[in-house]
Design an enzyme around this catalytic site. Sequence first.
Site, PDB file in Angstrom:
ATOM      1  N   CYS A  88      -5.177  -3.452   2.505  1.00  0.00           N
ATOM      2  CA  CYS A  88      -4.915  -3.516   3.944  1.00  0.00           C
ATOM      3  C   CYS A  88      -6.163  -3.774   4.785  1.00  0.00           C
ATOM      4  O   CYS A  88      -6.696  -4.879   4.784  1.00  0.00           O
ATOM      5  CB  CYS A  88      -4.168  -2.249   4.375  1.00  0.00           C
TER       6      CYS A  88
ATOM      7  N   LYS B 228      -9.527   2.336  -1.864  1.00  0.00           N
ATOM      8  CA  LYS B 228      -9.751   1.670  -0.572  1.00  0.00           C
ATOM      9  C   LYS B 228     -11.091   2.082   0.042  1.00  0.00           C
ATOM     10  O   LYS B 228     -11.326   3.271   0.290  1.00  0.00           O
ATOM     11  CB  LYS B 228      -8.601   2.005   0.374  1.00  0.00           C
TER      12      LYS B 228
ATOM     13  N   GLU C 211       0.867  -1.192   0.000  1.00  0.00           N
ATOM     14  CA  GLU C 211       0.000   0.000   0.000  1.00  0.00           C
ATOM     15  C   GLU C 211       0.907   1.247   0.000  1.00  0.00           C
ATOM     16  O   GLU C 211       1.938   1.255   0.688  1.00  0.00           O
ATOM     17  CB  GLU C 211      -0.838  -0.054   1.286  1.00  0.00           C
TER      18      GLU C 211
ATOM     19  N   VAL D 231      -0.125  -2.405  10.789  1.00  0.00           N
ATOM     20  CA  VAL D 231       0.505  -1.988  12.051  1.00  0.00           C
ATOM     21  C   VAL D 231       0.023  -2.826  13.239  1.00  0.00           C
ATOM     22  O   VAL D 231       0.612  -2.744  14.313  1.00  0.00           O
ATOM     23  CB  VAL D 231       0.272  -0.485  12.345  1.00  0.00           C
TER      24      VAL D 231
HETATM   25  C1  ACM Z   1      -4.133  -0.232   7.120  1.00  0.00           C
HETATM   26  O1  ACM Z   1      -5.238  -0.333   6.591  1.00  0.00           O
HETATM   27  N1  ACM Z   1      -3.141   0.417   6.523  1.00  0.00           N
HETATM   28  C2  ACM Z   1      -3.880  -0.826   8.429  1.00  0.00           C
END
Ligand code: ACM
Length: 265
Positions: free
Chosen positions: A142, A109, A38, A169
Amino acid sequence: MNIGIVQSSPVFGEVEDNLVDCFDLMASQSADLWVLPELFATGYQFLSPDEARALAEPVPSGKTTQALIACAAKNACFVVAGLPEVDGVNVYNTSVLVGPDGFLSRYRKIHLFYEEKLHFSPGDLPFAVVDIGIAKVGMMICFDHLFPESARSLALQGADVICHPANLVLPDLAQRTMSIRALENGIYTATSNRIGTEARADESLTYTGHSQVVGPDGEALVRLSQDLVEVAVVEIDIAKARNKAITKHNDKLGDRRPDYYSCSR
Ligand code: ACM
């Protein structure tokens, strides 16, 4: 076919260098389909919407997408990678799919994580699958991993492989959920996470590595280290993703009873 994952360590704002680092890693091995993290060339920890906008690019005309297209053409491969996309007043956390003949698709996203909600617009395009000839490919980014509807939407459209650029994370959460996403949908998933720490604000973010490719049985075919820059390329068998049989009477997708679900609320 084979699929490659890249686990990089970008330096915030050093777009050119981060891009070259990833291309050098990809040059060390050969793959039909590569997945990069990402926001792979910009870094992740934006401090304001203006900062995200300053590093965002139009897709596909921006220089990062064009560099990915050139890389795909040079290496006769397909590449999925994350970058900030500007489109009018909106800045999205986007991933692109490019191939030897150019730009193929974008995904913005949908499920924004933590302070991304302050800096990006939520995605406004449905999950979509692209047939690249050697496989049907879907993208999610992510935190989408935590929403089973993301992977299920792609699987129901025939995805064989979900490419999953990430900047994770929360240690080893997505590794577990993506194994389940692969198992419950009978597909391959390829998660490319980054490593390193960004401390641009009072709070620092440490990225948790463990990029992985998971098979349709939910088992990891490869899982990288927590804290090293690495690549891996693994062979995958698309026929396995197209066989959804569990027993001779059961099918992973065919046995669904959507009339009794209320997931659209
Ligand atoms: C994330 O969506 N970068 C944890």
